[in-house]
Scaffold this motif. Structure first.
Motif, PDB file in Angstrom:
ATOM      1  N   ARG A 160     -13.153  70.161  12.716  1.00 18.49           N
ATOM      2  CA  ARG A 160     -13.453  68.961  13.511  1.00 18.49           C
ATOM      3  C   ARG A 160     -13.054  67.689  12.760  1.00 18.49           C
ATOM      4  O   ARG A 160     -12.415  66.802  13.306  1.00 18.49           O
ATOM      5  N   ASP A 161     -13.404  67.622  11.483  1.00 22.28           N
ATOM      6  CA  ASP A 161     -13.148  66.410  10.709  1.00 22.28           C
ATOM      7  C   ASP A 161     -11.682  66.224  10.332  1.00 22.28           C
ATOM      8  O   ASP A 161     -11.245  65.120  10.061  1.00 22.28           O
ATOM      9  N   SER A 162     -10.923  67.323  10.300  1.00 22.45           N
ATOM     10  CA  SER A 162      -9.523  67.216   9.884  1.00 22.45           C
ATOM     11  C   SER A 162      -8.684  66.435  10.880  1.00 22.45           C
ATOM     12  O   SER A 162      -7.704  65.809  10.520  1.00 22.45           O
ATOM     13  N   GLY A 163      -9.057  66.485  12.138  1.00 22.60           N
ATOM     14  CA  GLY A 163      -8.285  65.792  13.171  1.00 22.60           C
ATOM     15  C   GLY A 163      -6.955  66.447  13.467  1.00 22.60           C
ATOM     16  O   GLY A 163      -6.199  65.991  14.316  1.00 22.60           O
ATOM     17  N   THR A 210     -12.401  69.343  -1.355  1.00 19.81           N
ATOM     18  CA  THR A 210     -12.705  69.474   0.074  1.00 19.81           C
ATOM     19  C   THR A 210     -13.680  70.629   0.293  1.00 19.81           C
ATOM     20  O   THR A 210     -14.668  70.491   1.023  1.00 19.81           O
ATOM     21  N   LYS A 238     -17.131  69.649  -0.772  1.00 23.26           N
ATOM     22  CA  LYS A 238     -17.700  68.665   0.149  1.00 23.26           C
ATOM     23  C   LYS A 238     -18.346  69.348   1.359  1.00 23.26           C
ATOM     24  O   LYS A 238     -19.408  68.941   1.823  1.00 23.26           O
ATOM     25  N   TYR A 239     -17.704  70.380   1.878  1.00 22.35           N
ATOM     26  CA  TYR A 239     -18.198  71.050   3.078  1.00 22.35           C
ATOM     27  C   TYR A 239     -19.172  72.192   2.774  1.00 22.35           C
ATOM     28  O   TYR A 239     -19.852  72.673   3.676  1.00 22.35           O
ATOM     29  N   ALA A 243     -16.940  72.277  10.839  1.00 25.03           N
ATOM     30  CA  ALA A 243     -16.941  70.869  10.438  1.00 25.03           C
ATOM     31  C   ALA A 243     -15.602  70.478   9.809  1.00 25.03           C
ATOM     32  O   ALA A 243     -15.081  69.390  10.062  1.00 25.03           O
ATOM     33  N   VAL A 244     -15.022  71.376   9.002  1.00 22.39           N
ATOM     34  CA  VAL A 244     -13.703  71.112   8.405  1.00 22.39           C
ATOM     35  C   VAL A 244     -12.672  70.917   9.513  1.00 22.39           C
ATOM     36  O   VAL A 244     -11.893  69.960   9.494  1.00 22.39           O
TER      37      VAL A 244
END
Length: 144
Positions: free
Chosen positions: A105-108, A83, A86-87, A102-103
């Motif tokens: 936001r993308d984690s939900g 992870t 990736k970021y 971004a982590v």
């Protein structure tokens, strides 16, 4: 947690004392404490977290299938390192504020939360070196 198939079988046989094919949270707690040195076992909060993570259907018991499915996943550290990579868009070895955002936001995981505020909080806690970025070790500390 990642165990070999034999280690899983051994743990399961110790934990499932009544042989009903399911673990209760109490059985898991007792089994963990029996295999770890005194004072080295997980806290009650950690046991609840572990149990909840494995009890996929939420029925307050862990089946042998649920247990083995969880144990066969790649080790958590490996997943977290993937992870991180990736970021880390610029391959700098650290995550800057926009990459941490971004982590988040993308984690939900923070639905309904203010992403910028959450990112600020994470940066304050994780950036222990004060360099405005989060390196892999800082990242692993905050998410582990």
């Amino acid at each position: 947690m990642s165990l070999t198939k034999q280690e899983c079988e051994d743990f399961w046989s110790k934990a499932d004392k009544n042989g009903d094919g399911q673990l209760t949270i109490q059985e898991l707690d007792k089994a963990l404490r029996s295999i770890l040195p005194p004072g080295k076992g997980p806290s009650s909060k950690d046991v609840v977290y572990m149990f909840s993570a494995v009890d996929k259907d939420g029925d307050k018991s862990v089946t042998k299938k649920e247990f083995f499915d969880e144990m066969e996943k790649p080790p958590r550290r490996e997943t977290l390192e993937e992870t991180f990579k990736k970021y880390d868009k610029d391959n700098s070895g650290s995550l800057k504020r926009d990459e941490i955002e971004a982590v988040v936001r993308d984690s939900g995981a923070f639905k309904g939360g203010n992403v910028k505020e959450i990112t600020d909080d994470i940066m304050k806690e994780a950036d222990t070196s004060g360099d405005g970025a989060v390196d892999l070790q800082e990242f692993l500390k905050i998410v582990s």
